[in-house]
Design a protein around this motif. Sequence first.
Motif, PDB file in Angstrom:
ATOM      1  N   TRP A 268       3.208   5.661  10.598  1.00  0.00           N
ATOM      2  CA  TRP A 268       2.225   5.856   9.453  1.00  0.00           C
ATOM      3  C   TRP A 268       2.010   7.514   9.090  1.00  0.00           C
TER       4      TRP A 268
ATOM      5  N   ILE B  48      -4.002  10.576  -1.724  1.00  0.00           N
ATOM      6  CA  ILE B  48      -5.180  10.465  -0.908  1.00  0.00           C
ATOM      7  C   ILE B  48      -4.551   9.362   0.427  1.00  0.00           C
ATOM      8  N   LEU B  49      -3.861   8.292  -0.111  1.00  0.00           N
ATOM      9  CA  LEU B  49      -3.527   7.455   0.805  1.00  0.00           C
ATOM     10  C   LEU B  49      -2.493   8.075   2.072  1.00  0.00           C
TER      11      LEU B  49
ATOM     12  N   PRO C 111       0.722  -1.282  -0.063  1.00  0.00           N
ATOM     13  CA  PRO C 111       0.142   0.143  -0.204  1.00  0.00           C
ATOM     14  C   PRO C 111       0.785   1.193   0.144  1.00  0.00           C
TER      15      PRO C 111
ATOM     16  N   PHE D 244      -5.285  11.062  18.905  1.00  0.00           N
ATOM     17  CA  PHE D 244      -5.892  12.091  19.563  1.00  0.00           C
ATOM     18  C   PHE D 244      -6.992  11.259  20.512  1.00  0.00           C
ATOM     19  N   SER D 245      -7.512  10.261  19.692  1.00  0.00           N
ATOM     20  CA  SER D 245      -8.732   9.635  20.273  1.00  0.00           C
ATOM     21  C   SER D 245      -8.284   8.626  21.596  1.00  0.00           C
TER      22      SER D 245
ATOM     23  N   ILE E 179      -5.784  11.384  13.994  1.00  0.00           N
ATOM     24  CA  ILE E 179      -6.797  11.333  14.654  1.00  0.00           C
ATOM     25  C   ILE E 179      -6.975   9.831  15.873  1.00  0.00           C
TER      26      ILE E 179
ATOM     27  N   TYR F 248      -4.682   9.887   4.357  1.00  0.00           N
ATOM     28  CA  TYR F 248      -5.422   8.799   5.097  1.00  0.00           C
ATOM     29  C   TYR F 248      -4.672   8.361   6.218  1.00  0.00           C
ATOM     30  N   PHE F 249      -3.350   7.756   5.764  1.00  0.00           N
ATOM     31  CA  PHE F 249      -2.412   7.177   6.755  1.00  0.00           C
ATOM     32  C   PHE F 249      -2.032   8.478   7.770  1.00  0.00           C
TER      33      PHE F 249
ATOM     34  N   PHE G 152      -5.914   9.999   9.369  1.00  0.00           N
ATOM     35  CA  PHE G 152      -6.931   9.260  10.005  1.00  0.00           C
ATOM     36  C   PHE G 152      -6.327   7.949  10.754  1.00  0.00           C
ATOM     37  N   GLU G 153      -5.146   7.420  10.222  1.00  0.00           N
ATOM     38  CA  GLU G 153      -4.459   6.581  10.969  1.00  0.00           C
ATOM     39  C   GLU G 153      -3.515   6.791  11.967  1.00  0.00           C
TER      40      GLU G 153
END
Lengths: 387, 260
Positions: B125, B243-244, B63, B258-259, B255, B247-248, B251-252
Motif C-alpha cells: 500500500w 489524495i488516494l 482503486p 505504527f499502531s 499509521i 491515504y494508502f 493511513f493504510e
Amino acid sequence: MKNNNKNIKSIIKSLLSTIPMFFLISFFSLYNAKGIYKISGWITVIYLSFCYFMLIWTDKISYWRRFLFILGAFCFFPSFIAMLLEKRGSMALEYKDIFLNETPFCHIVFPMVILPYLLENILIFPARLTGNYASFYSMLVIICISLLTIGRGWCSWVCFYGGWDESFSLLSKKPILKLEDNSKKFRFFNFVMLFVVILGALATFSVIYCQWFCPWKLITEYEQISNISSFFSLIMSVIIFFSIVIVLSFLTKKRVQCMSFCPFGALASILDKFSFFRVKIDDKKCISCGRCSKLCPFLSIDENSLKEKKGKIFLTCSKCGNCIDNCPTDAINYDFFLQSKHIHLKISKSLVIFSGWLLGSIIMGGFISDTIARILNFILNGSFFIH
Amino acid sequence: MQKKQNKYFLNLKIKTLLKLNIRNLKNKNKRNKNNKMEKKMKILEGFLLGLSTGTSCIMACYPVFLPYLCSKLEGFNENNKKFLSFTFGRFISYIFVGILLGLLGYYALKFIPPEFEVYLRRISWIAAGILLILNGLNFEFPELKLCKNTKLLTNKKVSSFGIGFLAGLNLCPPFLAAASRVFGLGSKTPIFAMLEGALYFILFFIGTTVFLLPLILVGTLNKIKNSFFLNTFQFISRWTMIILGVYFSVFEGIIYLFSR
C-alpha cells in the motif's frame, strides 16, 4: 388603496398556500406526541408554518429558508448528543455498538456502501438494514424521494449538517479571502472526495470517510480512543471541522465544506440530473450584471456564460434561491427540467419551495421539537435529559 | 452327489475370484485415470477460482489503476499500452508468488508467520501510494519538473508495471484460497511443484483479468468532444490519485504499522 388591496390579496394567497403545509407539518410533528413533546411540537409547527408563510408572502426564498435550515442544524446536535448520552452514556462508539449494528445510518455514508453491497452483498457500515428511521433501507427511501424531487436541493433544504456551513459563511459582511469565480478547483473538488471515498472503500472494505475525514464526528459520535489510529482520526476530525467548516467558510463567504468536501453533495449533483426541477437563467431578461455569480455560495454560475448571454448553471447548484432573490430583473427561476427557460410557470417555483420546505420540516422538525422539549424540561425540572 | 456339489462350489469360487480380479483391474485403471483428471481439474480450477472471485480484483485493482488511467487521457492505443504494462506487472507478481508457494509448499505455512501477509499488504500500500502521489503531482503540476528527479518512477510503462505488481501483491482472500490449493497439488519433485504452482496462478490470473478488461474502455473517453468535461474529468482524476496515494501510504500503511 390599490396597494392595500394588493397587500391583503397577497396575504390571503400566502395564508391559503400555508394551510396545507401547516397540516402536513402538524401531522409529522405531533403524531404520537405526549406531554412536553406536545408543547414543543406545537411550538415547532407554529414556527415553521410562520416562516413558510413569510417566505411565500415576501418571496425571499433564501432568506426565510435559512430560518429552517440553520435552526435545524443547530438543534440537531444537542438532540442527537442527548439521545446518545441517554442511550449509551457516552458519545464514543464502543466496539459492541459497532458489532451490534447500533450505529444510525448517515446519508454521507451512502456513496461508500453502494458498490461493496452490489458486488459482495455486504453492508460495510455497522447499521441496521431495517427497523428504524435511521436504518439503511429507510434512509435509502428518504434519499431517493428527496433526490427525485429537489435533487441537490437536499444540501440547502434538508441536510442537518449544511446549516453549520451556511451560518459561518454569513458571519462576515465581505469575503476576506476571494475565491476565483471561474476556478473549477473549488467548484468540483467534492467530486475528488467522492471518487476517493468510493475507491478507498472498495480497496479497504471500510467506510474511510467516517474513519478519517468526517468533520461531523465532533457533534455526533466518534470511535472510542483505544489506539494511535483512533486518536489520529479524532484529531483529523477536529482539524477538518475547524479549518473547513468554520474558518474557510467565514473567510470566503462560501459554503466550503458543502461545495468542496462533502462526497454526498457530489453524488447528489450527479443524481440531480434525474430530479424534476432546475434553476434556469432567462437570457432575454439577463443583463449580465454578474450579481448571481458572486453571491452563489457554491460557485455554480458560470460568469463567462453570463457575458456571452448563455446563462449556464453547473450541476453543483443546490437550489438555495440566493440568486433568485438577488437578481434585479427576475431572470432566474425554478423550472421543470423539460421546460423552456423563456417560459416561467409559477407552479414550478411553488412546487420546489413546497417540496424543499416539507422535506426539511420532516427531517429536521423532529430535532427542533426534541431540542425545544429538552430546553423546556431543563427550565421546569432542571435536567436536559428526558428519557 | 457330494462330488457334484464340491465341483459346483469350486466353479462358483473361481468365477467369483475372476470377477473380483477383473473388477479390481478396472477400478485401478479408473483410479489412475481419475487421478490424472483430478490433477488437471485442480490446476484448471485456478481459472474457475479467478473467474468466480474476480470481484475482489475489482476492489483491489480499480482503486489504484483507474485514477491513473483517467488522469491523462491519451487515446485508445496509449491507454492499452498502460493497461498491458499493468497486466504484465500483475502477471509477474502472480508468477513470483505461484513459484514461491509451489516450491515451499507445506513449509511456507509452517515457517512464515501469519503477520507476513498483513505486513506485505501494508508495505505494498505504501509503495503504491507513493507511486500514485508522484504521478499525480507530475500530471497536475508539470512545472515542478518531477520527471527529472524521479524519471523512472514517473515513466508511463514503469508506473503502470509498478502499480500492477503492487496490486498483485495485495493478498486478497481469493489469492490466499489459490495459495492453499497450490499447497495441496502434491507434486513429486521441486521443479514440478514450481511449474504446477506457476501454471495454477497463470490460470488464476487469466480468470481474474477478465474483470479488468473494462479498463480498456477508458481510452475511448478521449473521443468526447466536450473539452470542458475532459479537462474537468482529468483534473478530478489527478487529485483523486494524489489524495488516494496519501491515504494508502499514510493511513493504510504508516499509521496502521505504527499502531500495531
